[in-house]
Design a protein around this motif. Structure first.
Motif, PDB file in Angstrom:
ATOM      1  N   ARG A  41      -8.151  -9.869 -16.443  1.00  0.00           N
ATOM      2  CA  ARG A  41      -6.721 -10.009 -16.178  1.00  0.00           C
ATOM      3  C   ARG A  41      -6.288  -9.150 -15.013  1.00  0.00           C
ATOM      4  O   ARG A  41      -5.381  -9.511 -14.270  1.00  0.00           O
ATOM      5  CB  ARG A  41      -5.913  -9.612 -17.423  1.00  0.00           C
ATOM      6  CG  ARG A  41      -5.686 -10.786 -18.377  1.00  0.00           C
ATOM      7  CD  ARG A  41      -5.395 -10.295 -19.763  1.00  0.00           C
ATOM      8  NE  ARG A  41      -4.206  -9.449 -19.822  1.00  0.00           N
ATOM      9  CZ  ARG A  41      -3.017  -9.884 -20.239  1.00  0.00           C
ATOM     10  NH1 ARG A  41      -2.864 -11.124 -20.571  1.00  0.00           N
ATOM     11  NH2 ARG A  41      -2.014  -9.057 -20.301  1.00  0.00           N
ATOM     12  N   ALA A  42      -6.934  -8.001 -14.882  1.00  0.00           N
ATOM     13  CA  ALA A  42      -6.559  -7.099 -13.805  1.00  0.00           C
ATOM     14  C   ALA A  42      -7.326  -7.420 -12.518  1.00  0.00           C
ATOM     15  O   ALA A  42      -7.311  -6.638 -11.580  1.00  0.00           O
ATOM     16  CB  ALA A  42      -6.829  -5.659 -14.234  1.00  0.00           C
ATOM     17  N   ASN A  43      -8.014  -8.571 -12.525  1.00  0.00           N
ATOM     18  CA  ASN A  43      -8.786  -9.006 -11.362  1.00  0.00           C
ATOM     19  C   ASN A  43      -9.905  -8.046 -10.981  1.00  0.00           C
ATOM     20  O   ASN A  43     -10.349  -8.008  -9.840  1.00  0.00           O
ATOM     21  CB  ASN A  43      -7.880  -9.220 -10.141  1.00  0.00           C
ATOM     22  CG  ASN A  43      -6.982 -10.411 -10.341  1.00  0.00           C
ATOM     23  OD1 ASN A  43      -7.356 -11.357 -11.027  1.00  0.00           O
ATOM     24  ND2 ASN A  43      -5.791 -10.361  -9.784  1.00  0.00           N
ATOM     25  N   ARG A  44     -10.325  -7.231 -11.927  1.00  0.00           N
ATOM     26  CA  ARG A  44     -11.443  -6.351 -11.624  1.00  0.00           C
ATOM     27  C   ARG A  44     -12.757  -7.090 -11.827  1.00  0.00           C
ATOM     28  O   ARG A  44     -13.802  -6.631 -11.443  1.00  0.00           O
ATOM     29  CB  ARG A  44     -11.401  -5.123 -12.543  1.00  0.00           C
ATOM     30  CG  ARG A  44     -10.303  -4.128 -12.173  1.00  0.00           C
ATOM     31  CD  ARG A  44     -10.521  -2.800 -12.853  1.00  0.00           C
ATOM     32  NE  ARG A  44     -10.366  -2.893 -14.305  1.00  0.00           N
ATOM     33  CZ  ARG A  44      -9.187  -2.686 -14.925  1.00  0.00           C
ATOM     34  NH1 ARG A  44      -8.108  -2.377 -14.222  1.00  0.00           N
ATOM     35  NH2 ARG A  44      -9.094  -2.771 -16.229  1.00  0.00           N
ATOM     36  N   ALA A  83     -13.669 -24.032 -17.679  1.00  0.00           N
ATOM     37  CA  ALA A  83     -13.657 -24.964 -16.568  1.00  0.00           C
ATOM     38  C   ALA A  83     -12.786 -24.432 -15.434  1.00  0.00           C
ATOM     39  O   ALA A  83     -13.043 -24.688 -14.266  1.00  0.00           O
ATOM     40  CB  ALA A  83     -13.150 -26.316 -17.038  1.00  0.00           C
ATOM     41  N   GLN A  84     -11.744 -23.715 -15.781  1.00  0.00           N
ATOM     42  CA  GLN A  84     -10.823 -23.189 -14.776  1.00  0.00           C
ATOM     43  C   GLN A  84     -10.595 -21.718 -15.065  1.00  0.00           C
ATOM     44  O   GLN A  84      -9.597 -21.341 -15.677  1.00  0.00           O
ATOM     45  CB  GLN A  84      -9.495 -23.930 -14.861  1.00  0.00           C
ATOM     46  CG  GLN A  84      -9.454 -25.218 -14.093  1.00  0.00           C
ATOM     47  CD  GLN A  84      -8.111 -25.854 -14.298  1.00  0.00           C
ATOM     48  OE1 GLN A  84      -7.770 -26.253 -15.400  1.00  0.00           O
ATOM     49  NE2 GLN A  84      -7.324 -25.918 -13.253  1.00  0.00           N
ATOM     50  N   PRO A  85     -11.533 -20.891 -14.652  1.00  0.00           N
ATOM     51  CA  PRO A  85     -11.426 -19.472 -15.006  1.00  0.00           C
ATOM     52  C   PRO A  85     -10.175 -18.824 -14.437  1.00  0.00           C
ATOM     53  O   PRO A  85      -9.761 -17.777 -14.916  1.00  0.00           O
ATOM     54  CB  PRO A  85     -12.684 -18.856 -14.396  1.00  0.00           C
ATOM     55  CG  PRO A  85     -13.586 -20.003 -14.106  1.00  0.00           C
ATOM     56  CD  PRO A  85     -12.716 -21.173 -13.852  1.00  0.00           C
ATOM     57  N   ASP A  86      -9.566 -19.464 -13.459  1.00  0.00           N
ATOM     58  CA  ASP A  86      -8.386 -18.843 -12.856  1.00  0.00           C
ATOM     59  C   ASP A  86      -7.115 -19.151 -13.632  1.00  0.00           C
ATOM     60  O   ASP A  86      -6.040 -18.702 -13.267  1.00  0.00           O
ATOM     61  CB  ASP A  86      -8.221 -19.334 -11.404  1.00  0.00           C
ATOM     62  CG  ASP A  86      -9.467 -19.051 -10.605  1.00  0.00           C
ATOM     63  OD1 ASP A  86     -10.103 -18.017 -10.891  1.00  0.00           O
ATOM     64  OD2 ASP A  86      -9.792 -19.861  -9.716  1.00  0.00           O
ATOM     65  N   ASP A  87      -7.256 -19.958 -14.670  1.00  0.00           N
ATOM     66  CA  ASP A  87      -6.063 -20.352 -15.401  1.00  0.00           C
ATOM     67  C   ASP A  87      -5.537 -19.167 -16.205  1.00  0.00           C
ATOM     68  O   ASP A  87      -6.050 -18.813 -17.255  1.00  0.00           O
ATOM     69  CB  ASP A  87      -6.402 -21.518 -16.336  1.00  0.00           C
ATOM     70  CG  ASP A  87      -5.154 -22.135 -16.924  1.00  0.00           C
ATOM     71  OD1 ASP A  87      -4.156 -21.386 -17.074  1.00  0.00           O
ATOM     72  OD2 ASP A  87      -5.160 -23.334 -17.215  1.00  0.00           O
TER      73      ASP A  87
END
Lengths: 146, 831
Positions: B125-128, B80-84
């Motif tokens: 995690r590495a925002n790739r 629901a909150q992939p940015d968490d």
């Protein structure tokens, strides 16, 4: 064949409980009455940290009432559906071996005995009536009370 | 009470059993340490190493299981909150741990799987990479496969067959994978992202044994206490005994709590389950979980796990419609499944509510007739409620076709029998087209409940404190007892309530006359208020309640049994049962109505408060006197306006406290209407918990704010909401309007009227213009304007720099300066 039986006296009659059903035999000291409960529920008592529901076997068999006023009563502790019950009897005698499987009693017994009977078993001391503990606990008026 | 042994032969005597089991436990270690001949020595060593590895594997399996359980909710929340980040981290940690251990134990397939998942998550995690639905599903599939393999390892079986490469490929960016699952959003923050606390596994049997030993210890202590009292007292002995007593009490408390578990443990798996189900069925379901902090006996939790799962499966499968169907019937395409737990008197209630299509009572009846569950004649007699209850009959299901989800021959009849086996009840309530609510009511067995002990004719009984509203003396000043046609009616401070003597209900002879008894005003769960008269009240105690035997429960008067500190049994009364047996006619009243009459019924001595749960879940209390009533408002009528939230109620606009714009619920909001005599504000809340009184000390807050302090209410801390602060903050300027200071400003100056006026008003002034006759306390004028005599005047100039030294005007955008000037004018008047 060699099932063990606990011989007790209820209303002056020697009968047998299946020993496997009996956890222990205790002497009840105090009884806390349960107002409004069925007549054969004599009350509550505590065994170590457990609450025992005390059943007056004579009341359950509609053979009168056990006099609990004189203090200590002997009772057999059984467990049924997760609840512990103490069945008040006149006296606990002995543990003996059954020599036969229960067979139906063909003679006419009292209505109360008829209800709790599991048949007759042969023992060294002669035939004994094998009592269904669950029926004894249910009592005669369990349905009416519920 | 002596234990005379009768049946030694059958071995069912407790102590004997314990002895044998200990013997068995210790046996292996004896052989291990026994004499070993040299030629057997080597063999024994390799066995030792093998068993050490087995131990390690067992540890690994246990660790994996624990993490998997904790992860269930995390993954859905992460979706629901992939940015968490925190959740992503905990999932990453899991696959990482698995990978690390697999290398050590040589589980190549596990290692490949966890490695692939770790890589993909590392990219995130590495925002790739952005976690999309496909990735989440792929990771979930891998975690499931890991779970299967771990189970296989645990059982010592072969790994489940199957190729893992498809799962690993699904992780690749842009992979086709399983259809992107439709999100089942997570519960509202009930799932904590914190790491699971350290735990060990113990059998319940062992806990039971410890608990019963501790209870015996308490009894032994009581016996000792009695002996000590009888003998001559010796101060050092007494001191030592006191210490022993307090240690035993503490130990008993701790042991009792080991059996309790938060319902959360049961709920934590639900979001994941609903997510998988709804994805499989092509539905969209939002799970709303509440009340995870309610505590239940851990055995009870296990007992209701299956029924609860089944009800939820049913709700998702048969209850909630497909999105298209929902839209057609005018509902939001996302169905809502609300699961909540709460304690009500001597029961725990678990509600499962969906907003799906509901149960068709008529179809149920038709089916029941077809299956010969009821006859046509009987069917005609059935009420709406009875019709719905048919769902629990064996062999009935309204689903016209069997699905893989819930139609596996296990019907609601099994659910009901399972719940009834533990002394619970399942209830169903449904409206066709609107949804269904299933309620599981399970008893509080072994739950610790605070109770009041009372006595009738010398016999003690316990009454659950949660049902007690107040306690008054029958001969007290504001109490009168009357008899109307044989029925007792008590008038307590103007309120008439039915009065029931407990002695009569129990058929006991009470030696205490009616006038000298004590009245306990009870409000059973879901019932109406009545007064129970008892001979004496004794003590507040925390009691461990156990279920009573069926013959005792059949009376309908008791909720269970418990042991008092002296070891004697006490019956716990069921307030609702007493009312029923005592013939109290219960009126079904709206909860709001009862709340409205609350203040009048409040106990004079202690401060009565309303215990409630705020929108943020906080347990708070408000003094009852300031609560006017409860209002339900549509969330659409709540607006952020003039610096704070305001709710429109009828024609009034009330400032709304207790809520933030972002955590407003959908649809409707309930709020308390608070009144200080001249102004009203609203205070939003989630649910009313109880009436209570503040009976313990209040710990005051250090700084002023919405919460003035914390106090224990019903044994748990609650924040006390400070009504003064609420009014001071939220009413603010509005509260001072009537006797507000008057400020005059030119009417023809648009800048002043439009820009300055709001600020002046906010500072507490009533603004008048030139034409108004009212005498002004403050006059605001442009520089150079002529004004008459005034207490105070503020001159405004339009240039930042003062016009010479004598210029005491204020630059018109000097906000701080203006506020100071406004304030000082205000202060001048106040004196």
């Amino acid at each position: 064949m060699n099932e063990l039986l606990l011989v007790v006296t209820i209303a002056g009659e020697r009968v047998a409980f299946p020993a496997a059903a009996v956890e222990s035999v205790v002497e009840l000291e105090s009884l806390i009455p349960v107002p409004r409960a069925a007549a054969h529920v004599a009350g509550l008592s505590a065994l170590r940290s457990r609450v025992l529901t005390v059943i007056d076997c004579m009341r359950s068999l509609e053979l009168g009432e056990t006099d609990c006023s004189d203090g200590i009563r002997e009772a057999a502790v059984v467990e049924l559906d997760g609840h512990h019950y103490a069945l008040i009897v006149d006296m606990v005698e002995d543990v003996i071996e059954a020599l036969s499987d229960p067979t139906p009693v063909r003679a006419a017994m009292g209505a109360g005995w008829e209800r709790v009977s599991q048949g007759m078993v042969e023992t060294e001391e002669g035939p004994l009536l094998l009592v269904d503990v669950a029926a004894l606990i249910a009592g005669s008026d369990a349905r009416a009370a519920a | 009470m002596a234990d005379t042994l009768a049946s030694s032969a059958n071995g069912s005597n407790g102590s004997k059993k314990a002895a044998t089991s200990i013997g068995r436990d210790t046996q292996p270690s004896i052989t291990d340490n026994g004499a070993l001949t040299p030629d057997r020595h080597k063999q024994a060593r390799t066995q030792g190493i093998a068993s050490a590895v087995d131990d390690l594997i067992a540890d690994f399996v246990a660790e994996c299981r624990e993490m998997l359980e904790a992860l269930g909710g995390e993954i859905v929340a992460w979706e629901a909150q992939p940015d968490d980040r925190a959740r992503l981290d905990s999932i990453f940690r899991f696959v990482h741990t698995v990978k690390g251990n697999c290398g050590f134990f040589e589980f190549p397939r596990l290692e490949a799987l966890s490695h692939a998942a770790e890589d993909a998550l590392a990219d995130v995690r590495a925002n790739r990479r952005h976690p999309d639905g496909a990735l989440v599903s792929a990771v979930l599939a891998i975690i499931d496969r890991i779970g299967e393999m771990v189970s296989a390892i645990e059982a010592g079986e072969e790994m489940p067959a199957g190729d893992d490469s498809a799962l690993i490929e699904a992780l690749a960016p842009g992979a086709e994978g399983t259809a992107a699952p439709i999100a089942a959003a997570a519960a509202d923050g009930t799932i904590k992202s914190s790491a699971a606390p350290r735990t060990i596994r113990l059998s319940v049997e062992l806990l039971d044994r410890v608990m019963s030993t501790v209870s015996d210890m308490v009894l032994a202590r009581n016996e000792l206490a009695r002996r000590l009292r009888e003998s001559a007292s010796d101060v050092p002995v007494d001191g030592a005994f006191e210490r022993l007593s307090s240690i035993i009490a503490e130990m008993r408390d701790a042991i009792t709590r080991t059996r309790m578990q938060r319902v959360e443990n049961l709920f934590v798996a639900l979001p994941r389950m609903v997510r998988d189900l709804s994805a499989e069925l092509g539905k969209q379901v939002l799970v709303d979980i509440e009340g995870g902090d309610v505590e239940l006996d851990r055995e009870m939790i296990e007992m209701i796990r299956d029924p609860l799962t089944h009800i939820i499966r049913n709700a998702v499968d048969h209850g909630i419609e497909k999105p298209a169907e929902r839209l057609k019937s005018g509902k939001r395409e996302i169905g809502v499944l609300a699961v909540s737990a709460r304690q009500s008197g001597n029961q725990i209630l678990i509600d499962i509510q969906d907003d799906g299509r509901g149960i068709d009572g008529k179809r149920l009846v038709e089916k029941a007739i077809a299956n010969e569950v009821v006859t046509k004649e009987e069917a005609a007699q059935l009420s709406q409620r009875d019709q719905l209850a048919l769902i629990f009959s064996a062999g009935l299901s309204t689903a016209s076709h069997v699905t893989s989800i819930s139609g596996r021959g296990v019907g609601m009849d099994v659910v009901r029998s399972n719940v009834e086996r533990i002394g619970g009840i399942v209830e169903v309530d449904s409206r066709l087209g609107e949804g269904t609510r299933m309620t599981l009511r399970v008893p509080l067995t072994l739950t610790i409940i605070p109770a009041l002990t009372v006595s009738i004719a010398g016999q003690h009984f316990a009454i659950p404190r949660s049902a007690i509203e107040e306690i008054v003396r029958a001969n007290g000043e504001s109490v009168t007892l009357e008899h109307l046609g044989g029925a007792g009616v008590a008038t307590i401070r103007g309120r008439r309530v039915p009065a029931v003597p407990l002695a009569d209900i129990l058929g006991l002879d009470s030696p205490v006359s009616e006038k000298d008894r004590t009245l306990i005003v009870l409000r059973p769960a879901g019932g109406d208020v009545y007064a129970l008269s008892v001979d004496r009240i004794h003590d507040h105690e925390e009691l461990v309640v156990k279920p009573a035997a069926p013959a005792v429960m059949a009376t309908g008067l008791y909720a269970g049994t418990t042991l008092a500190d002296d070891g004697s049994p006490i019956l716990l009364m069921d307030p609702a049962g007493i009312a029923q047996v005592g013939g109290v006619k219960l009126e079904i009243q709206e909860r709001t109505a009862r709340i409205a009459e609350g203040p009048a019924a409040a106990v004079a001595k202690a401060t009565p408060v309303l215990l409630f749960r705020g929108l943020d879940g906080g347990r708070r209390a408000l003094r009852l006197a300031v609560v006017d009533r409860i209002e339900e408002v549509a969330v659409s009528s709540i607006k952020q306006a003039a610096g704070q939230l305001r709710a429109q109620v009828g024609k009034a606009i009330l400032p709304l406290a207790g809520a933030k714009l972002e955590d407003l619920p959908d649809g409707k909001l309930r709020m308390f209407r608070l009144n200080d005599g001249s102004h009203e504000i609203g205070y939003a809340f989630a649910e009313v918990v109880d009436f209570a009184t503040i009976d313990s000390n209040v710990i005051h807050s250090d700084c002023p704010g919405e919460v003035s302090g914390v106090s224990l209410i019903n044994g748990e801390p609650a924040e006390l909401v400070d009504p003064h602060w609420l009014f001071a903050t939220h009413v603010g300027s509005a509260a001072r309007k009537h006797d507000a200071l008057v400020c005059r400003m030119p009417a023809d100056d648009p800048w002043m009227q439009n820009m300055l006026r709001p600020m002046v008003e906010a500072a507490g002034y009533r603004v008048v213009t030139d034409g108004d006759e009212a005498s002004a306390d403050l006059i605001i004028a442009r520089e150079g304007d002529e004004i008459g005599d005034a207490v105070h005047a503020i001159y405004l100039r339009s240039e930042p720099e003062p016009n010479g030294k004598k210029d005491d005007s204020i630059y018109r955008y000097d906000r701080a300066g203006l506020l100071i000037a406004l304030k000082s004018a205000n202060a001048g008047r106040s004196k």
